[in-house]
Write a protein that holds these residues in place. Structure first.
Motif, PDB file in Angstrom:
ATOM      1  N   GLY A 171       0.781  -1.226   0.000  1.00  0.00           N
ATOM      2  CA  GLY A 171       0.000   0.000   0.000  1.00  0.00           C
ATOM      3  C   GLY A 171       0.813   1.277   0.000  1.00  0.00           C
ATOM      4  O   GLY A 171       0.227   2.364   0.094  1.00  0.00           O
ATOM      5  N   ALA A 187       3.431   4.290  -1.521  1.00  0.00           N
ATOM      6  CA  ALA A 187       3.511   5.037  -2.776  1.00  0.00           C
ATOM      7  C   ALA A 187       4.893   4.929  -3.399  1.00  0.00           C
ATOM      8  O   ALA A 187       5.377   5.888  -4.001  1.00  0.00           O
ATOM      9  CB  ALA A 187       3.158   6.497  -2.528  1.00  0.00           C
ATOM     10  N   ASN A 195       7.703   4.063  -6.063  1.00  0.00           N
ATOM     11  CA  ASN A 195       7.707   4.038  -7.523  1.00  0.00           C
ATOM     12  C   ASN A 195       9.096   3.666  -8.027  1.00  0.00           C
ATOM     13  O   ASN A 195       9.929   3.140  -7.288  1.00  0.00           O
ATOM     14  CB  ASN A 195       7.254   5.393  -8.086  1.00  0.00           C
ATOM     15  N   ARG A 238      -0.676  -4.156  -3.463  1.00  0.00           N
ATOM     16  CA  ARG A 238      -1.547  -2.980  -3.639  1.00  0.00           C
ATOM     17  C   ARG A 238      -0.754  -1.675  -3.718  1.00  0.00           C
ATOM     18  O   ARG A 238      -1.214  -0.623  -3.257  1.00  0.00           O
ATOM     19  CB  ARG A 238      -2.576  -2.906  -2.509  1.00  0.00           C
ATOM     20  N   CYS A 239       0.395  -1.712  -4.313  1.00  0.00           N
ATOM     21  CA  CYS A 239       1.173  -0.490  -4.527  1.00  0.00           C
ATOM     22  C   CYS A 239       0.710   0.151  -5.831  1.00  0.00           C
ATOM     23  O   CYS A 239       0.876  -0.443  -6.909  1.00  0.00           O
ATOM     24  CB  CYS A 239       2.662  -0.801  -4.578  1.00  0.00           C
ATOM     25  N   PRO A 240       0.138   1.341  -5.789  1.00  0.00           N
ATOM     26  CA  PRO A 240      -0.464   1.912  -7.002  1.00  0.00           C
ATOM     27  C   PRO A 240       0.544   2.357  -8.054  1.00  0.00           C
ATOM     28  O   PRO A 240       0.162   2.545  -9.218  1.00  0.00           O
ATOM     29  CB  PRO A 240      -1.268   3.103  -6.465  1.00  0.00           C
ATOM     30  N   HIS A 241       1.817   2.550  -7.680  1.00  0.00           N
ATOM     31  CA  HIS A 241       2.804   3.071  -8.626  1.00  0.00           C
ATOM     32  C   HIS A 241       3.846   2.031  -9.050  1.00  0.00           C
ATOM     33  O   HIS A 241       4.771   2.373  -9.796  1.00  0.00           O
ATOM     34  CB  HIS A 241       3.515   4.280  -8.016  1.00  0.00           C
ATOM     35  N   ASP A 279       4.979  -0.672 -11.388  1.00  0.00           N
ATOM     36  CA  ASP A 279       4.605  -1.080 -12.733  1.00  0.00           C
ATOM     37  C   ASP A 279       5.648  -2.046 -13.296  1.00  0.00           C
ATOM     38  O   ASP A 279       6.515  -2.564 -12.562  1.00  0.00           O
ATOM     39  CB  ASP A 279       4.448   0.138 -13.638  1.00  0.00           C
ATOM     40  N   CYS A 302      -1.443  -5.186  -7.461  1.00  0.00           N
ATOM     41  CA  CYS A 302      -0.781  -4.050  -8.120  1.00  0.00           C
ATOM     42  C   CYS A 302      -1.485  -3.767  -9.445  1.00  0.00           C
ATOM     43  O   CYS A 302      -1.455  -4.610 -10.357  1.00  0.00           O
ATOM     44  CB  CYS A 302       0.695  -4.343  -8.347  1.00  0.00           C
ATOM     45  N   PRO A 303      -2.100  -2.616  -9.628  1.00  0.00           N
ATOM     46  CA  PRO A 303      -2.916  -2.385 -10.823  1.00  0.00           C
ATOM     47  C   PRO A 303      -2.122  -2.164 -12.099  1.00  0.00           C
ATOM     48  O   PRO A 303      -2.695  -2.263 -13.191  1.00  0.00           O
ATOM     49  CB  PRO A 303      -3.718  -1.128 -10.456  1.00  0.00           C
TER      50      PRO A 303
END
Length: 316
Positions: A192, A194, A196, A216-219, A221, A243-244
Motif C-alpha cells: 500500500g 507510494a 515508484n 496494492r502499490c499503485p505506482h 509497474d 498491483c494495478p
C-alpha cells in the motif's frame, strides 16, 4: 406735483412689470413654436428648457447601442432574456440538467486546467515521498537508510534476528534502529505504499533482502519489476498481489530472480490471461511456487471440456 401727474406715474410704474412679463412670454413662444401653436404655456425657466433641448439633440445625434441579453444556458428555444436561468425561475429538472451541462461546457478549459494542476501536484507529492535520504545513508549506512525510507512510506521492516518495526497510526516510529548499522535488513513490507521507480533506489541497496511485499502499490509497474535483478541472489519471496499496473511484460522480467521460491501474482487487473501467465511463469521459474492464479482462469475451454447442464430433462 399735481394729482394727474402722480396718477400717470403710478400707472407707468404698474405697467413696467406687465410689459416685462409679456416680453418674456413672447421669447419663450419663439423658442418653442409648437407649444405656442397648441396653446400650451411653458412655465419652465428659459435656461432649463434650453438644457433639456440640448440633451435631447445630443441623444438623437448619438443613439446608444442596442442592449441584447444573451442567455448563458440553452433552453431549447431562442437565446434571449427568457433563457436566463439565473433570472427566470427554473421550469424543471430537465432545464437544470441542461444548465449544468452548458455551465460545464463553458468552463471546460478551467476544469481541464484545474485537473492538470491537481495531477501535477499529485505527481510532485509522489516524487517527494520517493526521494532518497542521502544524508542518512552517508552517516548510518544503506541498511538504516533503506529502513528509514520504508518507515517514512508507512511500511514495515525487519532486521536480521530482530522484530518487525512498524509506524503507529500517526506515522511515528522509534529511532532505535539507527544503532543497527551493521545488521542487514531481511524483510520489507511496503504494501500500500507510494513507492515508484525512483524509490526502488533505497531498496536495491539492501543486498541481503529475502522477502519483499509490494501488495496494492499503485505506482509499481512493469518498469519497477525490471529493476529487481540486483536482488537475484538473495530475494526468495515476492508478493505483487493487487498491483494495478503490473502486466505480463513485467512478470516476464522476473526471470532474473533465479533464487525466488514464492511468488504471489493474485488480483492483477492488467493481466489479461492469469491462467496462461501462471503457466509461463512456472516454466520460467521452475523452482518457484506461484500463487494467486488458477491455471484455467482466463482460458477458453474446448467443446469437449465445456461443463454440461445436468439439471436438464432426461431424454426418454
Amino acid at each position: 406735483m399735481s394729482p394727474q401727474i402722480e396718477a400717470c406715474s403710478a400707472v407707468s410704474a404698474f405697467r413696467v412689470p406687465v410689459n416685462t412679463q409679456e416680453a418674456r412670454s413672447k421669447r419663450q413662444q419663439k423658442a418653442s413654436p409648437t407649444k405656442a401653436r397648441d396653446g400650451i404655456a411653458d412655465t419652465q425657466p428659459l435656461g432649463v428648457g434650453k438644457d433639456r433641448t440640448l440633451q435631447t439633440q445630443r441623444l438623437l445625434s448619438h443613439p446608444p447601442q442596442s442592449l441584447h441579453l444573451v442567455a448563458p444556458v440553452w433552453n431549447g428555444g431562442t437565446r434571449g432574456i427568457g433563457g436566463l436561468s439565473r433570472v427566470v425561475a427554473p421550469e424543471g429538472n430537465q432545464k437544470k440538467g441542461k444548465s449544468l451541462l452548458q455551465f460545464l461546457a463553458d468552463r471546460f478549459y478551467d476544469v481541464e486546467a484545474l485537473r492538470d494542476h491537481l495531477l501535477r501536484k499529485r505527481v510532485s507529492k509522489v516524487h517527494q515521498k520517493n526521494r532518497p535520504f542521502n544524508h542518512i545513508n552517508r552517516r548510518y549506512g544503506p541498511y538504516v537508510a533503506g529502513a528509514y525510507f520504508i518507515l517514512k512510506q508507512g511500511g514495515a521492516v525487519r532486521f536480521q534476528g530482530r522484530e518487525w518495526i512498524r509506524p503507529n497510526q500517526r506515522g511515528h516510529f522509534s529511532l532505535d534502529f539507527l544503532k543497527l548499522q551493521a545488521v542487514p535488513v531481511e524483510a520489507v513490507d511496503a504494501s500500500g505504499c507510494a513507492i515508484n521507480y525512483q524509490g526502488l533506489d533505497s531498496l536495491l541497496a539492501l543486498k541481503e533482502l529475502q522477502s519483499l511485499w509490494l501488495q496494492r502499490c499503485p505506482h509499481v509497474d512493469d518498469w519497477c519489476l525490471s529493476r529487481l535483478h540486483p536482488l537475484a541472489s538473495s530475494l526468495q519471496e515476492l508478493s505483487l498481489a493487487g498491483c494495478p499496473l503490473v502486466s505480463e511484460r513485467g512478470l516476464a522480467c522476473l526471470h532474473h530472480l533465479w533464487n525466488l521460491r514464492r511468488l504471489d501474482i493474485s488480483d492483477l487487473p492488467a493481466v489479461s490471461s492469469p491462467g496462461l501467465t501462471r503457466i509461463l511463469v512456472e516454466e520460467m521459474l521452475p523452482s518457484c511456487e506461484v500463487l494467486g492464479a488458477d491455471w484455467a482462469q482466463g482460458l477458453k475451454l474446448g467443446p469437449e471440456e465445456q461443463p454440461r447442464d445436468t439439471a436438464g430433462p432426461i431424454p426418454a
